[in-house]
Design a protein around this motif. Structure first.
Motif, PDB file in Angstrom:
ATOM      1  N   THR A 267      -9.423  41.476 -25.745  1.00  0.00           N
ATOM      2  CA  THR A 267     -10.032  40.401 -25.907  1.00  0.00           C
ATOM      3  C   THR A 267     -11.600  39.674 -25.582  1.00  0.00           C
TER       4      THR A 267
ATOM      5  N   THR B 101      -4.024  42.468 -31.327  1.00  0.00           N
ATOM      6  CA  THR B 101      -3.202  41.410 -31.915  1.00  0.00           C
ATOM      7  C   THR B 101      -3.048  40.949 -31.035  1.00  0.00           C
TER       8      THR B 101
ATOM      9  N   CYS C   1      -4.069  38.682 -27.907  1.00  0.00           N
ATOM     10  CA  CYS C   1      -4.695  37.633 -28.173  1.00  0.00           C
ATOM     11  C   CYS C   1      -3.626  37.168 -28.750  1.00  0.00           C
TER      12      CYS C   1
ATOM     13  N   ARG D 262      -3.360  33.791 -25.693  1.00  0.00           N
ATOM     14  CA  ARG D 262      -3.617  32.059 -27.026  1.00  0.00           C
ATOM     15  C   ARG D 262      -5.022  32.048 -27.876  1.00  0.00           C
ATOM     16  N   LYS D 263      -5.470  33.538 -28.128  1.00  0.00           N
ATOM     17  CA  LYS D 263      -7.123  33.588 -28.955  1.00  0.00           C
ATOM     18  C   LYS D 263      -6.566  33.913 -29.653  1.00  0.00           C
ATOM     19  N   CYS D 264      -6.130  33.283 -31.106  1.00  0.00           N
ATOM     20  CA  CYS D 264      -5.045  33.883 -31.623  1.00  0.00           C
ATOM     21  C   CYS D 264      -6.218  32.749 -33.111  1.00  0.00           C
ATOM     22  N   LYS D 265      -7.056  32.563 -33.127  1.00  0.00           N
ATOM     23  CA  LYS D 265      -8.820  32.327 -33.909  1.00  0.00           C
ATOM     24  C   LYS D 265      -9.889  34.096 -33.849  1.00  0.00           C
ATOM     25  N   LYS D 266      -9.462  34.851 -32.428  1.00  0.00           N
ATOM     26  CA  LYS D 266      -9.803  35.852 -32.779  1.00  0.00           C
ATOM     27  C   LYS D 266      -9.343  37.508 -33.294  1.00  0.00           C
TER      28      LYS D 266
ATOM     29  N   ARG E  59      -8.515  37.454 -36.835  1.00  0.00           N
ATOM     30  CA  ARG E  59      -9.180  37.577 -38.143  1.00  0.00           C
ATOM     31  C   ARG E  59     -10.421  38.279 -38.034  1.00  0.00           C
ATOM     32  N   LYS E  60     -10.986  38.620 -36.988  1.00  0.00           N
ATOM     33  CA  LYS E  60     -12.126  39.500 -37.048  1.00  0.00           C
ATOM     34  C   LYS E  60     -11.620  40.899 -36.442  1.00  0.00           C
TER      35      LYS E  60
END
Length: 322
Positions: free
Chosen positions: A8, A299, A302, A306-310, A312-313
């Motif tokens: 990440t 995934t 992430c 707690r970096k769930c916004k990453k 999708r990329k």
């Protein structure tokens, strides 16, 4: 230099590329020496030697992919703990699952040996190759633990961002396997048994290398020292990840097991041809499967961090790479 890799952090494209490339080459190397083993079997033992080696391949593939699925599912669980930096629990759960899985693998190998005759009758293995096929099957299942557990080690290290070691381990395994096959078949004249013994010995040596690497990784990830005591709760925590993947793999390869009796009923030549085609298929399948593992590890890390916004990329980059 750090051994582990947090996917990440840093350039996502570079991370995915550096993660996937060693796995792809390791897989290609593994499949290549499988092909060479087949050539050795056909050239130095006999025309139907490869058929004897692959007579129970549909059953072996289903069984091994079940354990592989379990390992992949567990690696997602480990990657999540790694992402949230819960190293103490992560180490304890890895050790407990390895102990649990080792017992299951040994028990599976013993059951396969005990019921090998009914299994071969179900598979309709041709009498021309049945004796050699039974011998090869029995030796491999006697050493089933070291053959299967290596893939579990690979998946655990993958979840921690360590993939280059898999390539070096595959290279060592290839050298040991091919050298052992040539020695056992051409020098000691052990025939089919030599191929099986060589596979077990090379797997055992590589297993020791993986254990050393895992211990080195544990030392890097500092956490409070906890005395080991087997706890099934640790195993149960990961089962919702590992059992789902295990059942998915079993379902996918069950069809191959059902087809096998029809193929084997056509004779030893058909069994040999089917074994050759399956090896070519595995070369193609392993490449894209290994490429996709970067997405699952990323995934899970992430989610743990707690970096769930990453995420999708990461899926987009993984799609491009695949």
């Amino acid at each position: 230099m750090k051994i582990t890799k947090n996917l990440t952090e840093g350039n996502l494209y570079v991370n995915f590329f550096l993660y996937a490339i060693p796995l792809i080459f390791a897989s290609l190397l593994s499949q290549a020496y499988d092909m060479i083993d087949g050539i050795i079997a056909g050239k130095f033992i006999g025309d139907y030697a490869l058929g004897a080696v692959g007579a129970a391949s549909s059953f072996d593939t289903m069984l091994s992919t079940m354990f592989s699925g379990f390992a992949v599912g567990f690696s997602v669980y480990v990657a999540r703990l790694f992402g949230q930096k819960d190293y103490g629990r992560m180490k304890m759960d890895i050790i407990n699952v390895l102990c649990f899985l080792s017992l299951v693998i040994v028990a599976t190998g013993l059951l396969c040996i005990a019921f090998r005759e009914p299994l071969f009758r179900f598979l309709k293995v041709d009498n021309t190759i049945k004796e050699d096929a039974l011998l090869y099957f029995t030796i491999c299942k006697a050493g089933y633990l070291v053959i299967i557990i290596n893939n579990v080690f690979v998946q655990i290290l993958n979840s921690l961002g360590i993939t280059s070691f898999a390539f070096y381990a595959s290279l060592l395994s290839a050298v040991l396997n091919i050298g052992g096959n040539l020695l056992s078949v051409t020098v000691f004249d052990l025939g089919i048994a030599g191929l099986a013994v060589s596979s077990v010995i090379s797997s055992a040596i590589v297993s020791l290398c993986y254990v050393c690497k895992l211990r080195q990784t544990f030392r890097e990830l500092s956490s409070p020292t906890i005395p080991f005591r087997f706890c099934f709760t640790s195993v149960r925590s990961s089962l919702r990840y590992s059992l789902t993947a295990c059942l998915q793999q079993a379902t996918m390869y069950f069809a191959g097991l059902m087809i096998a009796p029809s193929v084997n009923a056509m004779g030893a030549a058909a069994t040999t041809g089917y074994a050759v085609i399956n090896r070519f298929y595995n070369i193609c399948a392993q490449s894209y499967q290994n490429s996709s593992k970067a997405v699952s590890s990323y995934t899970a890390q992430c989610i743990g961090a707690r970096k769930c916004k990453k995420i999708r990329k990461g899926i987009f980059v993984g799609f491009l790479q695949g």
